[in-house]
Scaffold this motif. Structure first.
Motif, PDB file in Angstrom:
ATOM      1  N   ASP A 156       0.823  -1.227   0.000  1.00 20.60           N
ATOM      2  CA  ASP A 156       0.000   0.000   0.000  1.00 20.60           C
ATOM      3  C   ASP A 156       0.847   1.262   0.000  1.00 20.60           C
ATOM      4  O   ASP A 156       0.590   2.197  -0.731  1.00 20.60           O
ATOM      5  N   ARG A 157       1.851   1.266   0.876  1.00 17.23           N
ATOM      6  CA  ARG A 157       2.605   2.513   1.114  1.00 17.23           C
ATOM      7  C   ARG A 157       3.824   2.679   0.227  1.00 17.23           C
ATOM      8  O   ARG A 157       4.333   3.775   0.076  1.00 17.23           O
ATOM      9  N   ARG A 158       4.349   1.580  -0.268  1.00 16.99           N
ATOM     10  CA  ARG A 158       5.609   1.583  -1.010  1.00 16.99           C
ATOM     11  C   ARG A 158       6.684   2.433  -0.300  1.00 16.99           C
ATOM     12  O   ARG A 158       7.150   3.450  -0.825  1.00 16.99           O
ATOM     13  N   PRO A 159       7.069   2.021   0.908  1.00 10.08           N
ATOM     14  CA  PRO A 159       8.052   2.818   1.664  1.00 10.08           C
ATOM     15  C   PRO A 159       9.413   2.805   0.962  1.00 10.08           C
ATOM     16  O   PRO A 159       9.704   1.905   0.174  1.00 10.08           O
ATOM     17  N   PRO A 160      10.228   3.819   1.244  1.00 11.86           N
ATOM     18  CA  PRO A 160      11.521   3.925   0.564  1.00 11.86           C
ATOM     19  C   PRO A 160      12.560   2.954   1.135  1.00 11.86           C
ATOM     20  O   PRO A 160      13.479   3.363   1.835  1.00 11.86           O
ATOM     21  N   VAL A 161      12.424   1.667   0.844  1.00 11.55           N
ATOM     22  CA  VAL A 161      13.380   0.651   1.317  1.00 11.55           C
ATOM     23  C   VAL A 161      14.322   0.328   0.162  1.00 11.55           C
ATOM     24  O   VAL A 161      13.859   0.130  -0.968  1.00 11.55           O
ATOM     25  N   ARG A 162      15.606   0.303   0.427  1.00  8.04           N
ATOM     26  CA  ARG A 162      16.574   0.061  -0.665  1.00  8.04           C
ATOM     27  C   ARG A 162      16.502  -1.366  -1.184  1.00  8.04           C
ATOM     28  O   ARG A 162      16.713  -1.618  -2.351  1.00  8.04           O
ATOM     29  N   ASN A 195       8.532  -3.853  -7.386  1.00  8.17           N
ATOM     30  CA  ASN A 195       8.987  -2.512  -7.000  1.00  8.17           C
ATOM     31  C   ASN A 195      10.292  -2.475  -6.205  1.00  8.17           C
ATOM     32  O   ASN A 195      10.790  -1.388  -5.932  1.00  8.17           O
ATOM     33  N   TYR A 196      10.784  -3.639  -5.799  1.00  8.61           N
ATOM     34  CA  TYR A 196      11.964  -3.637  -4.928  1.00  8.61           C
ATOM     35  C   TYR A 196      12.981  -4.690  -5.370  1.00  8.61           C
ATOM     36  O   TYR A 196      12.606  -5.704  -5.972  1.00  8.61           O
ATOM     37  N   THR A 197      14.242  -4.436  -4.997  1.00  9.83           N
ATOM     38  CA  THR A 197      15.280  -5.454  -5.146  1.00  9.83           C
ATOM     39  C   THR A 197      15.120  -6.465  -4.012  1.00  9.83           C
ATOM     40  O   THR A 197      15.019  -6.078  -2.843  1.00  9.83           O
ATOM     41  N   LEU A 198      15.105  -7.744  -4.369  1.00  7.44           N
ATOM     42  CA  LEU A 198      14.995  -8.810  -3.369  1.00  7.44           C
ATOM     43  C   LEU A 198      16.270  -9.655  -3.401  1.00  7.44           C
ATOM     44  O   LEU A 198      16.757 -10.004  -4.484  1.00  7.44           O
ATOM     45  N   ILE A 199      16.780  -9.980  -2.230  1.00 10.51           N
ATOM     46  CA  ILE A 199      17.961 -10.834  -2.116  1.00 10.51           C
ATOM     47  C   ILE A 199      17.561 -12.078  -1.327  1.00 10.51           C
ATOM     48  O   ILE A 199      17.042 -11.962  -0.206  1.00 10.51           O
ATOM     49  N   ALA A 200      17.813 -13.242  -1.897  1.00  8.45           N
ATOM     50  CA  ALA A 200      17.390 -14.493  -1.252  1.00  8.45           C
ATOM     51  C   ALA A 200      18.426 -14.954  -0.218  1.00  8.45           C
ATOM     52  O   ALA A 200      19.635 -14.933  -0.484  1.00  8.45           O
ATOM     53  N   HIS A 201      17.935 -15.365   0.943  1.00  4.19           N
ATOM     54  CA  HIS A 201      18.791 -15.844   2.044  1.00  4.19           C
ATOM     55  C   HIS A 201      18.136 -17.097   2.623  1.00  4.19           C
ATOM     56  O   HIS A 201      17.042 -17.021   3.184  1.00  4.19           O
ATOM     57  N   GLY A 202      18.800 -18.247   2.475  1.00  2.57           N
ATOM     58  CA  GLY A 202      18.187 -19.505   2.855  1.00  2.57           C
ATOM     59  C   GLY A 202      18.473 -19.923   4.284  1.00  2.57           C
ATOM     60  O   GLY A 202      19.390 -19.412   4.941  1.00  2.57           O
ATOM     61  N   VAL A 203      17.666 -20.889   4.756  1.00  2.00           N
ATOM     62  CA  VAL A 203      17.842 -21.406   6.111  1.00  2.00           C
ATOM     63  C   VAL A 203      17.904 -22.937   6.146  1.00  2.00           C
ATOM     64  O   VAL A 203      18.039 -23.519   7.207  1.00  2.00           O
TER      65      VAL A 203
END
Ligand code: FE2
Length: 283
Positions: free
Chosen positions: A28-34, A60-68
């Motif tokens: 909804d807000r599309r906050p300014p997250v890098r 809308n954003y860059t996503l970086i995958a981090h596994g567990v």
């Protein structure tokens, strides 16, 4: 992964972990997250609200995958099907690299749901490095191992934690996800010097950083990820940035998850420290 592949990775600045509680607000807000860090195991095979939210956020954003769940140190065979699913997930969200933990989670095909440290031995270093090479071949993108916390020094160890990490990274030619708070915590709990640890590991292999809060229980620091980043961690983070330059730093907060705005405040602190160091270097 050769040095050029690592060197060409984006340095994204400060990001936060993508958590379900915040999906609607982010959309909804599309906050300014890098950027957001995403845990593939929370999304693979899921449909409905979760899949749709991820799709919209990825627009809308860059996503970086981090596994567990890679369990890179396990003596069980590598789950190649799992690695292939991770590869597909990384392709789908355009994650430029992938990371998981330097530990094991599986014993005799049972998932212990915990990040269990390995003994610091030649045999374990060799075993992990071989498996990292297999993983990297499937992923076809840079892979980074994250240093984990431990409360009792692993038995039968033949070397220090720093030597163990260095051997694996160099043998496997992979990257390092340096969890700065884990260094602070292990240094305090194991009685070693955090800056000497930094001197002893190949910082040129860092492709991502983690920052998380911990709690004190008597003399022991507990890795709870339920608190703001501590002053000691901010101090060591600044020293890391002074040495590695701008990076991709992730604020982890996985329990008692606060409001999105509170998380963004922590990320801004991480960004400000990075910017301050860059300004000093430029002057
Ligand atoms: Fe971490």
């Amino acid at each position: 992964m050769n040095f050029n592949a690592r060197a060409s990775l984006p340095r994204l600045g400060a990001g936060i972990g993508l958590r379900r509680q915040h999906f609607a607000e982010i959309i909804d807000r599309r906050p300014p997250v890098r950027w957001f860090e995403v845990i593939p195991e929370n999304f693979i095979g899921r449909g409905g609200f979760i899949a749709e939210s991820l799709r919209r956020i990825a627009e809308n954003y860059t996503l970086i995958a981090h596994g567990v769940a890679l369990s890179i140190g396990s003596t069980d065979p590598l789950d190649l099907e799992h690695v292939r699913r991770i590869r597909q997930f990384c392709d789908d969200v355009h994650s430029p690299w992938f990371s998981d933990h330097l530990c094991f989670t599986m014993v005799d095909h049972v998932n212990l749901n915990d990040l269990i440290p390995l003994p610091f031995t030649e045999e374990a270093a060799h075993h992990v490095a071989e498996r990292v090479r297999v993983v990297q071949d499937i992923l076809e993108r840079p892979f980074a191992l994250e240093n984990v916390t431990y409360y009792v020094a692993p038995s039968r160890s033949q070397m220090t934690e720093a030597e163990f990490i260095t051997q694996i990274l160099e043998r496997a030619d992979c990257g390092l996800l340096l969890d700065v708070s884990n260094v602070v915590l292990n240094a305090a709990n194991q009685g070693y010097d955090a800056e000497a640890f930094l001197d002893a590991i190949p910082l040129e292999r860092v492709i991502q950083l983690h920052l998380a809060g911990f709690e004190k229980n008597g003399d022991v620091l507990l890795d709870t990820h339920a608190r703001p980043v501590s002053d000691e961690t901010w101090r060591l983070y600044r020293k890391v940035i002074e040495r590695v330059g701008p990076s991709s730093a992730l604020v982890e907060w996985d329990a008692e998850i606060p409001s999105l705005d509170r998380l963004l405040q922590e990320a801004e602190m991480a960004q400000k420290l990075m910017d301050d160091v860059a300004a000093l270097r430029a002057s």
